[in-house]
Every structure is written in C-alpha cells, then in structure tokens.
Design a protein around this motif. Structure first.
Motif, mmCIF file in Angstrom:
data_model
loop_
_atom_site.group_PDB
_atom_site.id
_atom_site.type_symbol
_atom_site.label_atom_id
_atom_site.label_comp_id
_atom_site.label_asym_id
_atom_site.label_seq_id
_atom_site.Cartn_x
_atom_site.Cartn_y
_atom_site.Cartn_z
ATOM 1 N N GLY A 56 -1.698 -1.281 0.362
ATOM 2 C CA GLY A 56 -0.554 -0.790 -0.398
ATOM 3 C C GLY A 56 -0.744 -0.824 -1.913
ATOM 4 O O GLY A 56 0.176 -0.499 -2.657
ATOM 5 N N ILE A 57 -1.948 -1.209 -2.367
ATOM 6 C CA ILE A 57 -2.200 -1.310 -3.815
ATOM 7 C C ILE A 57 -3.112 -0.157 -4.224
ATOM 8 O O ILE A 57 -4.188 0.034 -3.643
ATOM 9 N N ASP A 58 -2.661 0.637 -5.222
ATOM 10 C CA ASP A 58 -3.333 1.889 -5.548
ATOM 11 C C ASP A 58 -3.811 1.895 -7.006
ATOM 12 O O ASP A 58 -3.082 1.441 -7.897
ATOM 13 N N ARG A 68 -5.353 -8.314 -8.863
ATOM 14 C CA ARG A 68 -5.843 -9.614 -8.402
ATOM 15 C C ARG A 68 -5.764 -9.706 -6.869
ATOM 16 O O ARG A 68 -6.683 -10.169 -6.203
ATOM 17 N N GLU A 69 -4.630 -9.232 -6.342
ATOM 18 C CA GLU A 69 -4.419 -9.256 -4.895
ATOM 19 C C GLU A 69 -5.446 -8.364 -4.191
ATOM 20 O O GLU A 69 -5.987 -8.699 -3.135
ATOM 21 N N TRP A 70 -5.695 -7.206 -4.790
ATOM 22 C CA TRP A 70 -6.693 -6.276 -4.226
ATOM 23 C C TRP A 70 -8.076 -6.947 -4.210
ATOM 24 O O TRP A 70 -8.783 -6.922 -3.200
ATOM 25 N N GLU A 71 -8.433 -7.596 -5.328
ATOM 26 C CA GLU A 71 -9.713 -8.302 -5.392
ATOM 27 C C GLU A 71 -9.822 -9.319 -4.256
ATOM 28 O O GLU A 71 -10.837 -9.400 -3.569
ATOM 29 N N MET A 262 -7.658 4.566 1.172
ATOM 30 C CA MET A 262 -6.358 4.798 0.545
ATOM 31 C C MET A 262 -5.454 3.601 0.865
ATOM 32 O O MET A 262 -5.900 2.635 1.499
ATOM 33 N N SER A 263 -4.179 3.696 0.474
ATOM 34 C CA SER A 263 -3.369 2.472 0.477
ATOM 35 C C SER A 263 -3.124 1.863 1.862
ATOM 36 O O SER A 263 -2.814 0.685 1.969
#
Ligand code: FE
Length: 369
Positions: A56-58, A68-71, A262-263
């Motif tokens: 959900g992070i784009d 940070r959460e994506w990492e 994608m998300s």
C-alpha cells in the motif's frame, strides 16, 4: 558479527563454505572452512532497481514514515538496495517524488534506498501498458534538466521518440543510466540507441515491439545486442519457458531480476490504484479494466526462487541476476559481493531459498526466527 561455516556465494569467486567476520559494516575476513557442509546460504543482499510500490506504499505519495515501512518490508524479502520507481505523471508530481527521495538519502546514512528510477513519462503511448496516457509526453532536455537528477540512477525512455538523442547525451554527463522501455522502436532504432549508450531494457519483453522475422523489433534487439534485460519472473508477465529461453540465449551476465511491484504486493487481492488508473488484483494478477497487466504483486524472494526453478541456474548465477549485475550497472561498486572489503549487505537463506536473515551494513535488519 560472525557467520560461522555458511555456504558463501559470490558472483565472481563462486561458492565456498566459510566463516565471515563483519566489523564496522564491512566484511573484514572470509576464511574457508574445509570438510564442512552447510545448510545456510549467504548471498549478496538483493537489489530491486524497478519497484513502484508495496504493502500500500507508493513511490508517488511517500513520506518519511511510509518509506521506512517500505524498507522494513523489503528486508523480509532479502532486499538491501532498491530504487523506488515513478510512473508517468505531471512534472510537479515527478519532481516531488524525486526531491523527497533525494532528501531522504541525504538524511539517512544507512538506507536501502539507492536512488530513484523514473519510468516515463518519455515513452511511446502506443506501448503504454499501464502508464497513464494523459501524462505521456515527448522528451525534452529542458524538462529532464529540471528533474531532481542527483539521486537518479535510471530513466526508462522510448528511443524512437523525438528528443531521445539529445536526452541521452545530456544524461550521460549526469551519470544516469538509460533503459529502453515502453517502446515501439524498430530493430534499426534500437541498434542506434545502443550505439548512443542505451545498453539496457526495461521489463523485457513487456511493453515493447515484439519479434517478427522480417522486423525483429525490440525483442529481437534485446536478444541480438549485448543489452542487459530486466525480467519480471512471476510466471505471469512471461511464461517460464520464455525466461528459460532468455537465460539460455543471454546468459546470467545480462539478466536483471526486478519485481515492478505495485501497491498490492504483500497485500490481499482487491481494488488498487496505479498512477491514477484503477487496477483489479485477482489471485495476485494485477490488471486494468481492459485486461492490460498493471505492474506485479511479485515479491523479490519469490522472483529469486522462480528464476532458479524456471532455469535451473546455479547459486552463483542467481547472485548475479538478483544483485551484482544491476548494482554494477548503476555504479554501486562496494556492494553485491561476498568478499573481504565489501559492505556487509547480505541475505541468509535455507536450501529452499527462503529468507532467514537479512543483514544491512553489518546489522541484522530482518530475522525470520
Ligand atoms: Fe512499465
């Protein structure tokens, strides 16, 4: 930190059971262990140079917390380096994404974010795939020059478009690598692009002119010229047999695994957005309403397992396609090896290639246990 008697896999030096000593973020010694076997595989941390989003992070709507959460999510996939990737959008939106990433990199000494990949907007509308056609435009040095380029590692462009030649000359001076993608170039046009310095293709063979025996197009160019090729190895974007064919024709030196995610990657099926277009995800397959594939929901560790399954390649070859090739290409020379002196960005896996631990700059950032 010590990793004792593990099967180390280096893209150049090969495999050996060894004990790795890590200090101050780097591999300081690698001592071979004789007459020992190991169930733990240690490879260079993975590098995904083409990912739009996950969980959900784009890339187009980041903030500090989300990135940070994506990492952190990517650590669970063994990814220690990645390039958040934009989609075709208006100039301000691309500038905003690029500037945010530039600042983030400046402010974080240790981050898996290694720069930005601008995919579009300078692409061919006839090969748009799931890029929003309202934002696709011709390349102009003026617009490219006003994009944040300091952290830009890659730009995907269509070589046949007006403005491409000026753009590639301009970008060569800025150390930005050009990747041909979303392109309807003929074989002749691809040959010319190659001679100008375009040595890479984006999500081969998706979003490009196919191979015809009288006009071998972009797909023919990818095979015939010494281009490196991004592959989305999810079994959806191209058949497993196609991946195997590319591997046998090109060899592991010229293949780069990407997710193009994608998300919805890492989330359930449902309705999502990609660059302002509605995307439906069913059984992990992301499509626009007309059925066009719209990015993937592929996770990097699955791409690695799929590539191994589809091609039966060696672990050494796997370390090339998942890390070393792409890092070398965009000029990151201190990572992608399991060798003394290199940054300790490592992924520890079991024999099934499931991620057990991810180490970034000598620190454990993910532990499945
Ligand atoms: Fe694309």
């Amino acid at each position: 930190m010590i990793l004792k008697n593990v099967l180390t896999v280096d893209p150049i030096n090969g495999e050996r059971v060894a004990t790795i000593e890590i200090d101050s973020g780097r591999i300081v010694s690698l001592k071979e262990s004789f007459d020992v076997t190991s169930d733990q595989i240690v490879m260079p941390g993975f590098f995904d140079p083409h990912t739009h989003a996950a969980i959900g992070i784009d890339t187009m709507s980041l903030n500090e917390h989300k990135l940070r959460e994506w990492e952190h999510f990517l650590y669970s996939q063994g990814v220690t380096s990645f390039l958040p990737t934009t989609v075709s959008a208006d100039h301000e939106a691309i500038v905003s994404a690029g500037s945010f990433l530039e600042q983030y990199i400046e402010q974080h000494e240790t981050t898996s974010v290694k720069g930005v990949h601008y995919e579009g907007p300078f692409i061919n509308p006839s090969r748009k795939g799931a890029q929003n056609p309202s934002f696709i435009r011709e390349a102009s040095v003026e617009e490219i020059g006003s994009l944040p380029l300091k952290s830009c590692r890659l730009i995907t462009m269509a070589p046949e478009l007006p403005g491409f030649k000026q753009a590639i000359r301009f970008l060569a001076k800025k150390d930005v690598v050009i990747s041909a993608g979303h392109t309807d170039a003929t074989y002749e046009e691809m040959k010319e692009a190659y001679s100008l310095g375009c040595k890479r293709m984006t999500h081969f063979p998706n979003g490009m002119r196919g191979l015809h025996h009288r006009e071998i197009g972009c797909v023919g160019a990818g095979i015939a010229l010494p281009m490196s090729l991004e592959l989305i190895v999810d079994g959806i974007h191209s058949a497993p047999d196609f991946v195997k064919l590319v591997y046998s024709l090109k060899g592991p030196e010229k293949i780069i695994l990407i997710t193009d995610s994608m998300s919805a990657a890492g989330l359930d099926d449902g309705s999502y957005d990609l660059g302002g277009l509605d995307v439906e995800v069913r059984r992990g397959r992301a499509t626009l309403r007309d059925g066009t594939l719209a990015g993937s929901t592929l996770l990097f560790s699955a791409a690695v397992r799929n590539f191994r399954e589809f091609t039966d390649c060696t672990l050494i070859e796997l370390s090339r396609v998942s890390s070393y090739n792409a890092l070398s290409e965009v000029g990151i020379p201190d990572r992608g090896r399991v060798m003394e002196g290199f940054v300790a960005d490592l992924v520890v896996m079991n024999k099934e290639l499931e991620v057990l631990k991810t180490i970034m700059s000598g620190r454990v950032v993910y532990d499945a246990a």
